[in-house]
Design an enzyme around this catalytic site. Structure first.
Site, short mmCIF file in Angstrom:
data_model
loop_
_atom_site.label_atom_id
_atom_site.label_comp_id
_atom_site.label_asym_id
_atom_site.label_seq_id
_atom_site.Cartn_x
_atom_site.Cartn_y
_atom_site.Cartn_z
N ARG A 13 2.45 3.54 0.52
CA ARG A 13 3.75 3.76 1.16
C ARG A 13 3.90 2.87 2.39
O ARG A 13 4.62 1.89 2.38
CB ARG A 13 3.90 5.24 1.53
N ASP A 14 3.18 3.20 3.45
CA ASP A 14 3.30 2.47 4.71
C ASP A 14 2.89 1.01 4.53
O ASP A 14 3.50 0.11 5.11
CB ASP A 14 2.42 3.14 5.77
N HIS A 207 -1.97 9.23 12.97
CA HIS A 207 -1.56 8.07 12.17
C HIS A 207 -1.59 6.88 13.12
O HIS A 207 -0.77 6.79 14.03
CB HIS A 207 -0.16 8.31 11.61
N HIS A 209 -2.06 2.66 14.17
CA HIS A 209 -1.90 1.24 13.84
C HIS A 209 -2.79 0.40 14.75
O HIS A 209 -3.27 0.88 15.79
CB HIS A 209 -0.43 0.83 13.95
N CYS A 240 6.09 -1.09 10.49
CA CYS A 240 7.37 -0.40 10.39
C CYS A 240 8.50 -1.41 10.45
O CYS A 240 8.59 -2.18 11.42
CB CYS A 240 7.51 0.62 11.51
N ASN A 249 -1.80 -0.69 9.63
CA ASN A 249 -2.54 0.54 9.89
C ASN A 249 -4.02 0.23 10.14
O ASN A 249 -4.50 -0.87 9.86
CB ASN A 249 -2.45 1.46 8.66
#
Length: 306
Positions: A13-14, A207, A209, A240, A249
């Site tokens: 996803r990310d 979460h 990065h 993002c 990430n």
């Protein structure tokens, strides 16, 4: 027995939402299968957002349905609103992740709503699910909890306020997200402790990065503050599209190596995890892949936690 730490892989996803090309659905499913075969028990496989905004997520329905067939896997999907949540549940997601930005600028850029307006959206989704009697979990990621590339510094009290409002709305769990990778270890500890003091065990994870190169150091700080649930992405993919300057990430392989080397148990086979990079590269051959463990190889001194 060693203490368990949950690692949720968010690369599908990310990671893929920032890729320069679209990974074919068949390749994406094969990659997710390999990730699960390495021992990953939670994978965020996609997001239910308009394909015109993020074309890499156009096949999320098919990917969720495929992933549901993998035994023992918790399938996570992101949904920014009620329509997305409805689609996620219809496809069979076990957990719905809803983004709520703490900073006004990122919230407007990402969702075209203020933080408080998005909290109200979350409350509506929780109420709708309770009425429907669905047992899927709702997780909220408090984006830009440690800084924003649009608004700059984010006050700790603002993070506590948003997290408290979400806990009152009835979400299952909350994660704090360093969306743009600006956090430092001292800040991680301070914000985690402040939020936990307000909402208790509803705060579950981080979460992180790696924009400033402090991602793994921040994960260690989170561990020391009591966090036992982390998001990460194979090969450090991600970012993002609505946060200028945000990079990938933290690297799943490097995170698992650190955790297992420290004596924590993840249930993940590092050799199989590194092998899954081959399927990622085959599906997105032009995408850069990061990670120190894959570069150096698993050292002979490595001992997996018992």
């Amino acid at each position: 027995m060693s203490e368990h730490v949950m690692v949720c892989e968010v690369g599908p996803r990310d990671g893929l939402q920032m890729a320069k090309s679209v990974m074919p659905t068949e390749a994406k499913c094969a990659w997710i299968g390999a990730l699960a075969a390495s021992g990953l028990r939670e994978i965020e496989v996609g997001s239910f957002v308009p394909a015109k905004l993020i074309p890499q997520m156009a096949d999320t329905d098919a990917v969720v349905r495929f992933s549901r067939g993998i035994p023992g896997l918790t399938v996570v999907a992101l949904a920014p609103n009620l329509r997305g949540a409805e689609a996620a549940l219809a496809a069979g997601a076990h957990r719905i992740s809803i983004p709520v930005s703490v900073s006004e600028g990122h919230s407007r850029a990402n969702l075209n709503r203020s933080p408080d307006e998005q909290v109200a959206v979350v409350a509506k989704i929780v109420a709708w699910m309770r009425e429907a009697g669905d047992k899927a979990e709702i997780e909220v990621a408090c984006s830009t909890a440690f800084g924003c590339s649009i608004d700059g510094a984010v006050p700790e009290h603002a993070v506590v306020r948003i997290a408290s409002a979400l806990a009152e709305a009835g979400v299952s769990q909350i994660a704090l997200a360093d969306t743009v990778g600006y956090a430092n270890p001292a800040q991680i500890k301070s914000v985690v402790r402040a939020v936990r003091a307000e909402i208790g065990p509803v705060l579950r994870g981080l979460h992180l990065h790696d924009t400033m190169g402090l991602g793994i150091a921040n994960a260690l700080a989170g561990l020391e503050a009591g966090i036992r649930d982390f998001d990460s992405a194979l090969a450090g993919l991600g970012g993002c599209p609505f946060a200028p300057g945000a990079s990938g990430n933290i690297v799943t392989e490097d995170l698992v190596f650190m955790l297992e080397s420290m004596g924590f148990e993840t249930g993940i086979d590092l050799a199989k995890l590194i092998a899954a990079r081959g399927l990622l590269h085959a599906g997105l051959p032009a995408e850069p892949m990061h990670g120190q463990l894959a570069k150096a190889g698993i050292p002979r001194t490595f001992q997996k936690a018992a």
